[in-house]
Design a protein around this motif. Structure first.
Motif, PDB file in Angstrom:
ATOM      1  N   CYS A  74      42.596  27.709  40.557  1.00  0.00           N
ATOM      2  CA  CYS A  74      41.267  28.312  40.595  1.00  0.00           C
ATOM      3  C   CYS A  74      40.431  27.727  39.464  1.00  0.00           C
ATOM      4  O   CYS A  74      40.905  27.636  38.326  1.00  0.00           O
ATOM      5  CB  CYS A  74      41.391  29.826  40.442  1.00  0.00           C
ATOM      6  N   ASP A  75      39.197  27.324  39.750  1.00  0.00           N
ATOM      7  CA  ASP A  75      38.371  26.688  38.729  1.00  0.00           C
ATOM      8  C   ASP A  75      37.477  27.687  38.010  1.00  0.00           C
ATOM      9  O   ASP A  75      36.566  27.288  37.290  1.00  0.00           O
ATOM     10  CB  ASP A  75      37.534  25.557  39.327  1.00  0.00           C
ATOM     11  N   VAL A  76      37.730  28.983  38.184  1.00  0.00           N
ATOM     12  CA  VAL A  76      37.037  30.029  37.431  1.00  0.00           C
ATOM     13  C   VAL A  76      38.090  30.813  36.657  1.00  0.00           C
ATOM     14  O   VAL A  76      39.214  31.004  37.135  1.00  0.00           O
ATOM     15  CB  VAL A  76      36.265  30.975  38.374  1.00  0.00           C
ATOM     16  N   GLU A  77      37.747  31.257  35.466  1.00  0.00           N
ATOM     17  CA  GLU A  77      38.726  31.954  34.634  1.00  0.00           C
ATOM     18  C   GLU A  77      39.370  33.106  35.393  1.00  0.00           C
ATOM     19  O   GLU A  77      38.696  33.948  35.979  1.00  0.00           O
ATOM     20  CB  GLU A  77      38.062  32.468  33.358  1.00  0.00           C
ATOM     21  N   SER A  78      40.687  33.130  35.356  1.00  0.00           N
ATOM     22  CA  SER A  78      41.441  34.106  36.137  1.00  0.00           C
ATOM     23  C   SER A  78      41.186  35.538  35.689  1.00  0.00           C
ATOM     24  O   SER A  78      41.326  36.472  36.477  1.00  0.00           O
ATOM     25  CB  SER A  78      42.942  33.802  36.030  1.00  0.00           C
ATOM     26  N   PHE A 103      48.489  40.626  33.495  1.00  0.00           N
ATOM     27  CA  PHE A 103      47.686  39.698  32.692  1.00  0.00           C
ATOM     28  C   PHE A 103      47.994  38.283  33.167  1.00  0.00           C
ATOM     29  O   PHE A 103      49.155  37.863  33.159  1.00  0.00           O
ATOM     30  CB  PHE A 103      48.011  39.823  31.204  1.00  0.00           C
ATOM     31  N   PRO A 104      46.991  37.534  33.630  1.00  0.00           N
ATOM     32  CA  PRO A 104      47.231  36.181  34.147  1.00  0.00           C
ATOM     33  C   PRO A 104      47.923  35.306  33.114  1.00  0.00           C
ATOM     34  O   PRO A 104      47.675  35.405  31.909  1.00  0.00           O
ATOM     35  CB  PRO A 104      45.822  35.670  34.462  1.00  0.00           C
ATOM     36  N   THR A 105      48.787  34.425  33.604  1.00  0.00           N
ATOM     37  CA  THR A 105      49.550  33.566  32.694  1.00  0.00           C
ATOM     38  C   THR A 105      48.735  32.386  32.196  1.00  0.00           C
ATOM     39  O   THR A 105      49.094  31.768  31.194  1.00  0.00           O
ATOM     40  CB  THR A 105      50.813  33.030  33.395  1.00  0.00           C
ATOM     41  N   MET A 106      47.644  32.068  32.921  1.00  0.00           N
ATOM     42  CA  MET A 106      46.843  30.912  32.545  1.00  0.00           C
ATOM     43  C   MET A 106      45.357  31.230  32.686  1.00  0.00           C
ATOM     44  O   MET A 106      44.980  32.077  33.492  1.00  0.00           O
ATOM     45  CB  MET A 106      47.192  29.713  33.427  1.00  0.00           C
ATOM     46  N   ARG A 107      44.559  30.550  31.896  1.00  0.00           N
ATOM     47  CA  ARG A 107      43.112  30.750  31.972  1.00  0.00           C
ATOM     48  C   ARG A 107      42.596  30.384  33.358  1.00  0.00           C
ATOM     49  O   ARG A 107      41.780  31.101  33.937  1.00  0.00           O
ATOM     50  CB  ARG A 107      42.424  29.891  30.902  1.00  0.00           C
ATOM     51  N   GLY A 144      56.447  27.116  44.492  1.00  0.00           N
ATOM     52  CA  GLY A 144      55.552  26.543  43.499  1.00  0.00           C
ATOM     53  C   GLY A 144      55.575  27.374  42.237  1.00  0.00           C
ATOM     54  O   GLY A 144      55.796  28.581  42.279  1.00  0.00           O
ATOM     55  N   SER A 145      55.378  26.731  41.106  1.00  0.00           N
ATOM     56  CA  SER A 145      55.398  27.448  39.832  1.00  0.00           C
ATOM     57  C   SER A 145      54.161  27.159  39.003  1.00  0.00           C
ATOM     58  O   SER A 145      54.127  27.473  37.825  1.00  0.00           O
ATOM     59  CB  SER A 145      56.657  27.063  39.042  1.00  0.00           C
ATOM     60  N   GLY A 146      53.144  26.555  39.633  1.00  0.00           N
ATOM     61  CA  GLY A 146      51.924  26.281  38.883  1.00  0.00           C
ATOM     62  C   GLY A 146      52.115  25.148  37.894  1.00  0.00           C
ATOM     63  O   GLY A 146      52.892  24.218  38.134  1.00  0.00           O
ATOM     64  N   TYR A 147      51.438  25.228  36.757  1.00  0.00           N
ATOM     65  CA  TYR A 147      51.492  24.173  35.762  1.00  0.00           C
ATOM     66  C   TYR A 147      52.446  24.541  34.626  1.00  0.00           C
ATOM     67  O   TYR A 147      52.805  25.693  34.446  1.00  0.00           O
ATOM     68  CB  TYR A 147      50.108  23.926  35.159  1.00  0.00           C
ATOM     69  N   GLY A 192      47.252  28.181  42.191  1.00  0.00           N
ATOM     70  CA  GLY A 192      47.217  28.811  43.504  1.00  0.00           C
ATOM     71  C   GLY A 192      48.467  29.615  43.780  1.00  0.00           C
ATOM     72  O   GLY A 192      48.422  30.638  44.473  1.00  0.00           O
ATOM     73  N   PHE A 193      49.591  29.179  43.240  1.00  0.00           N
ATOM     74  CA  PHE A 193      50.842  29.882  43.467  1.00  0.00           C
ATOM     75  C   PHE A 193      50.842  31.246  42.770  1.00  0.00           C
ATOM     76  O   PHE A 193      51.309  32.243  43.318  1.00  0.00           O
ATOM     77  CB  PHE A 193      52.011  29.033  42.969  1.00  0.00           C
ATOM     78  N   GLU A 194      50.289  31.296  41.565  1.00  0.00           N
ATOM     79  CA  GLU A 194      50.207  32.577  40.865  1.00  0.00           C
ATOM     80  C   GLU A 194      49.262  33.524  41.601  1.00  0.00           C
ATOM     81  O   GLU A 194      49.548  34.724  41.734  1.00  0.00           O
ATOM     82  CB  GLU A 194      49.728  32.376  39.424  1.00  0.00           C
ATOM     83  N   ILE A 195      48.153  33.001  42.105  1.00  0.00           N
ATOM     84  CA  ILE A 195      47.198  33.836  42.826  1.00  0.00           C
ATOM     85  C   ILE A 195      47.813  34.366  44.117  1.00  0.00           C
ATOM     86  O   ILE A 195      47.660  35.541  44.464  1.00  0.00           O
ATOM     87  CB  ILE A 195      45.918  33.045  43.133  1.00  0.00           C
ATOM     88  N   TYR A 196      48.534  33.509  44.826  1.00  0.00           N
ATOM     89  CA  TYR A 196      49.196  33.926  46.063  1.00  0.00           C
ATOM     90  C   TYR A 196      50.216  35.030  45.782  1.00  0.00           C
ATOM     91  O   TYR A 196      50.279  36.046  46.487  1.00  0.00           O
ATOM     92  CB  TYR A 196      49.860  32.713  46.711  1.00  0.00           C
ATOM     93  N   GLU A 197      51.014  34.856  44.743  1.00  0.00           N
ATOM     94  CA  GLU A 197      52.004  35.873  44.388  1.00  0.00           C
ATOM     95  C   GLU A 197      51.325  37.167  43.932  1.00  0.00           C
ATOM     96  O   GLU A 197      51.842  38.268  44.152  1.00  0.00           O
ATOM     97  CB  GLU A 197      52.933  35.343  43.303  1.00  0.00           C
TER      98      GLU A 197
END
Length: 373
Positions: free
Chosen positions: A150-154, A167-171, A28-31, A175-180
């Motif tokens: 995630c529905d809360v700011e990362s 630094f998170p790639t998205m606000r 997965g690569s997110g959005y 889920g894929f970024e969080i898992y990684e």
């Protein structure tokens, strides 16, 4: 490298039981950033649009016609396979354990990862983690729905960002970024050397004479002086094994994501009357959910149901339109569900059990575990 080896310097066992992915298709690569400007413009409000008695009657009729279609089902019998680990290959072969350590922790989600970070800082080394899945991540390991996020700011959701130099790639991180990110934490802080994956705790027993616990797993037993329950949604059933009744229950919650729109909303909007909440992501989607008192609370993992429901989609769209009529023509693109580990007062369960030596809980974060972490 063998699954279990002994560190010649410390004399402690080091583990290599992290499972490989079941398939290369699990990715997965997110959005992606939406470049089509036409999809970022809020459509005009249709002439005469309203949520009057006639429209409300239509929704009630649809709801009645589909009554029973969204009833909850236990993950038992033919549905039991949905509780199996489909993300990893077969467990790494290893010898059954029959030894001891200083601390045993159950769970390798964010609670377990952060606990190891703190224990490591405090100088503890003889620590073992038991995790029923094939890798770290907890809820983000078990849930890989298309579009999950995630529905809360990362920036406030993910722990140890400074320590991780990340630094998170998205606000609203996918889920894929969080898992990684969980995997990166485990790698950086040496968590993988301490964890026994695909290892399920079946019961724990206290030896009054020795003043120690025996943690019985499906792959051997471990004698320890301290047990810490970080099992998330399974924490209640794990505590019940030793006669402790925790007040937390598992509540099912869903999130909806719309198409990308031109930026128009900065704060999060929350309605105290109907439980609706929504905000806009950096990519322009409306991300939100709505409370539902009809959602059942479970304490049996076999009854956890994380399938998306039409009921939620109808309720969210209806209340969003009521509070923000211009959203009538906005297309809803995806939704997903998950389990909240909820306590009666929405405060976490932290600390020991009165009259019970060496047993601690870190659970019941009520959907706020990352931020409290």
């Amino acid at each position: 490298m063998p699954a279990i080896r002994t560190d010649p310097t410390t004399g402690l066992k080091v583990f290599d039981t992290r499972a490989a992915k079941a398939s290369d298709r699990i990715a997965g690569s997110g959005y992606e950033i939406q470049q089509d400007a036409s999809l970022k413009v809020l459509p005009p409000q249709p002439a005469g649009a309203s949520y009057d008695a006639e429209e409300q009657a239509k929704y009630r009729q649809i709801k009645e016609e589909r009554r029973g279609a969204a009833d909850y089902m236990s993950m038992e019998g033919e549905f039991a396979r949905y509780l199996e680990d489909c993300y990893s290959e077969a467990p790494v072969e290893r010898e059954a354990l029959d030894d001891d350590c200083e601390i045993v922790v159950v769970g390798a989600g964010f609670a377990g990862l952060l606990l190891w970070y703190k224990l490591r800082q405090a100088g503890f080394e003889d620590v073992r983690f038991c995790e029923k899945g094939g890798d770290v991540g907890g809820t983000w390991y078990w849930n890989r729905y298309p579009g999950i996020a995630c529905d809360v700011e990362s920036y406030s959701y993910l722990p140890l960002l400074e320590e991780m130099e990340y630094f998170p790639t998205m606000r609203f991180a996918s889920g894929f970024e969080i898992y990684e990110y969980c995997q990166a934490m485990a790698t950086k802080f040496g968590f993988y050397d301490k964890c026994l994956f695909h290892t399920t705790v079946e019961r724990t027993a206290w030896d009054e004479d020795d003043g120690r616990w025996t943690v019985h797993t499906d792959r051997g037993d471990i004698d320890t002086g301290l047990v810490i329950n970080c099992a998330g949604p399974w924490a209640r059933s794990l505590a019940a094994m030793i006669g402790v009744e925790l007040p937390n229950r598992q509540e099912r919650h869903e999130i909806m994501v719309s198409e990308s729109l031109k930026p128009f909303l900065d704060p999060m909007v929350i309605s105290i009357t109907n439980g609706l909440y929504f905000s806009q992501s950096m990519r322009g989607e409306i991300v939100g959910g709505i409370g539902d008192r009809a959602e059942p609370a479970h304490d049996d993992p076999a009854r956890f149901d994380t399938r998306s429901q039409l009921r939620f989609a109808v309720r969210f769209a209806t209340e969003l339109f009521r509070d923000y009529p211009r959203a009538a023509q906005v297309r809803m693109m995806r939704q997903w569900a998950g389990m909240y580990d909820v306590t009666p007062d929405h405060r976490p369960i932290l600390g020991g059990v009165p009259g019970l030596d060496g047993y601690y809980h870190i659970c019941g974060f009520s959907g706020h575990g990352f931020m409290l972490g």
